[in-house]
Design a protein around this motif. Structure first.
Motif, short mmCIF file in Angstrom:
data_model
loop_
_atom_site.label_atom_id
_atom_site.label_comp_id
_atom_site.label_asym_id
_atom_site.label_seq_id
_atom_site.Cartn_x
_atom_site.Cartn_y
_atom_site.Cartn_z
N TYR A 84 -15.17 1.36 6.04
CA TYR A 84 -14.89 2.37 7.06
C TYR A 84 -15.68 3.66 6.83
O TYR A 84 -15.88 4.44 7.76
CB TYR A 84 -13.39 2.68 7.10
N THR A 124 -11.63 -1.15 3.44
CA THR A 124 -11.34 0.28 3.32
C THR A 124 -12.60 1.08 2.97
O THR A 124 -12.79 2.19 3.46
CB THR A 124 -10.27 0.53 2.25
N GLN A 125 -13.47 0.52 2.14
CA GLN A 125 -14.71 1.21 1.79
C GLN A 125 -15.73 1.13 2.92
O GLN A 125 -16.53 2.05 3.11
CB GLN A 125 -15.30 0.61 0.51
N ILE A 144 -8.56 6.82 -1.44
CA ILE A 144 -9.70 5.96 -1.12
C ILE A 144 -11.00 6.75 -1.13
O ILE A 144 -12.02 6.33 -1.69
CB ILE A 144 -9.49 5.28 0.25
N GLU A 162 -6.79 4.29 7.17
CA GLU A 162 -7.99 4.06 6.36
C GLU A 162 -9.24 4.62 7.01
O GLU A 162 -9.99 5.37 6.36
CB GLU A 162 -8.13 2.57 6.04
N ASN A 211 -3.83 -0.96 9.67
CA ASN A 211 -3.86 0.38 9.08
C ASN A 211 -4.93 1.27 9.72
O ASN A 211 -6.12 1.08 9.50
CB ASN A 211 -4.12 0.26 7.58
N VAL A 237 -4.35 6.48 1.11
CA VAL A 237 -5.65 6.51 1.77
C VAL A 237 -6.47 7.71 1.34
O VAL A 237 -7.71 7.66 1.32
CB VAL A 237 -5.52 6.46 3.31
N THR A 280 -9.00 8.65 7.35
CA THR A 280 -9.22 9.48 6.17
C THR A 280 -10.69 9.82 5.96
O THR A 280 -11.02 10.80 5.29
CB THR A 280 -8.63 8.82 4.91
N GLU A 337 0.84 -1.21 0.00
CA GLU A 337 0.00 0.00 0.00
C GLU A 337 0.87 1.25 0.00
O GLU A 337 0.49 2.27 -0.58
CB GLU A 337 -0.91 -0.01 1.23
N ARG A 349 1.63 6.25 2.37
CA ARG A 349 0.28 5.71 2.62
C ARG A 349 -0.76 6.82 2.77
O ARG A 349 -1.94 6.59 2.55
CB ARG A 349 0.28 4.82 3.87
#
Length: 412
Positions: A308, A305-306, A211, A329, A326, A208, A332, A62, A204
């Motif tokens: 979150y 990640t989505q 994202i 994530e 992480n 992120v 962000t 990542e 990173r």
């Protein structure tokens, strides 16, 4: 030290094939490496120029991804070779779309190193964070191949900074430049006479930040959430379960999304057996069951990640074990983050804990108090989430610093 290292790495090369019979992970580690040279010798185009990226595992992937994507976009004439050390990273990202070839890194024996570099002949090399393989580094230096460290982080207990660490210090001479995460790393390098570093943070943050820009709505998560306060528990281990499950048992009017680190069937079944609330799992849920469910188990990879984006509070696992996962994530998305106590090796965690927007709990009692305040005090929750979001945005653009430097100093 050099003799001991060469002895150790050759002994490892001899013994590792036997380990495949005792561990599924080691079987992947050993069998996967058997394919590396076959791919290099039979599939790559010898007339192409390569840029090589090496990562340890998923987290480092990542970190390298924003730079890989930037090079892929701006310089499509180069092929990208991506190597992994760990099966846990390779098996998840072996079918990534950014690299032209993705393989396991052959072990760091002198023979493997020369064979690997004879085939690939990379134009330049990027190592991510803390992968230092002396034989590869020495040979890259011998061949005058530009080599860079991305998102590097150094600690004073590493061998480079010991009186007996000369063999490893010399290996660092292979790096044309170090792009490090913090001032402490730059100062440690200066203490052993390496002045070729830039403190540009962690790539990173760029990853992120993307994202949010690229996120697609997950309607099934919105259906489950149903405008209810939702806690997302990401990348959790059994050690984390011991801490959060008592809270889950006694909660009311709260929904939980749990994404375990280990998604093997027996682990998912074991976890579900511990939960006494209405639970659905991603791989077999029915839409009509989502609104009334209390717990949603994410037994797949690639969507945490989505997810979150739908969290009111995020608990990120690993910091009751050996390594925090992480936290950027959820941060962000402007979500307050709760973690366990073992985070000292993670600069972003130290920074967010210092800001007060990443909250540390040492036991279930502290977790209960922390969750209850975040749930009952909406202004407090929003304040912490805003701090997290601003922290991510403030630390963007590490990739740009790297690209500007490389483009200025190399003929791309």
């Amino acid at each position: 030290m050099k003799f001991l290292y060469q002895l150790g790495i050759n002994l490892a090369a001899f013994l590792l094939p036997f380990s495949r019979f005792f561990s599924p992970k080691m079987k992947l580690f050993v069998d996967g490496r058997k394919q590396s040279f076959a791919v290099l010798e039979n599939k790559i185009d010898k007339n192409q120029e390569f840029i090589w990226f090496h990562v340890a595992s998923l987290g480092e992937y990542e970190q390298g991804l924003p730079v890989m994507e930037e090079i892929k976009t701006k310089y499509p004439e180069y092929k990208l070779l991506l190597t992994f050390f760990s099966p846990s990273g390779f098996e998840i990202r072996k079918n990534n779309k950014v690299a032209d070839y993705t393989i396991y890194l052959p072990l760091d024996t002198t023979q493997n190193v020369k064979r690997f570099l004879d085939i690939v002949q990379p134009k330049m090399v990027f190592f991510i964070k803390y992968e230092f393989w002396p034989n590869y580094l020495y040979e890259l230096k011998n061949r005058n191949i530009p080599t860079y460290l991305i998102s590097g982080i150094f600690r004073k207990n590493q061998l480079f900074f010991k009186w007996y660490g000369g063999f490893y210090r010399k290996a660092l001479q292979s790096f044309n430049h170090f792009f490090v995460q913090n001032d402490a790393s730059a100062q440690l390098l200066k203490s052993i006479n390496f002045n070729n570093s830039i403190v540009n943070g962690d790539t990173r943050f760029d990853r992120v930040a993307q994202i949010v820009e690229r996120a697609q709505p997950l309607n099934f998560i919105a259906e489950f959430k149903n405008n209810t306060t939702t806690i997302v528990i990401g990348s959790s281990w059994i050690d984390d379960e011991t801490i959060y499950l008592p809270y889950l048992y006694n909660s009311k009017n709260i929904k939980f999304i749990i994404a375990p680190h280990n998604i093997k069937e027996e682990e998912i079944t074991r976890l579900i057996s511990k939960i006494d609330k209405k639970t659905v799992r991603y791989t077999n849920y029915k839409t009509e069951d989502l609104k009334d469910a209390d717990v949603f188990i994410i037994d797949t990879i690639g969507i945490l990640t989505q997810i979150y984006a739908y969290a009111d509070i995020a608990y990120v696992g690993g910091a009751f074990k050996t390594g925090l996962h992480n936290i950027l994530e959820p941060a962000t998305y402007g979500t307050p983050v709760v973690i366990g106590p073992k985070f000292s090796k993670f600069q972003e965690a130290k920074d967010l804990v210092a800001l007060g927007s990443c909250l540390v709990v040492n036991n279930t009692e502290e977790l209960v108090l922390t969750f209850n305040r975040l749930i009952s005090d909406l202004n407090y929750r929003k304040e912490l989430g805003q701090k997290n979001r601003e922290f991510v945005l403030k630390n963007k653009n590490a990739t740009k610093v790297i690209m500007d430097f490389v483009e200025r100093t190399q003929n791309l």
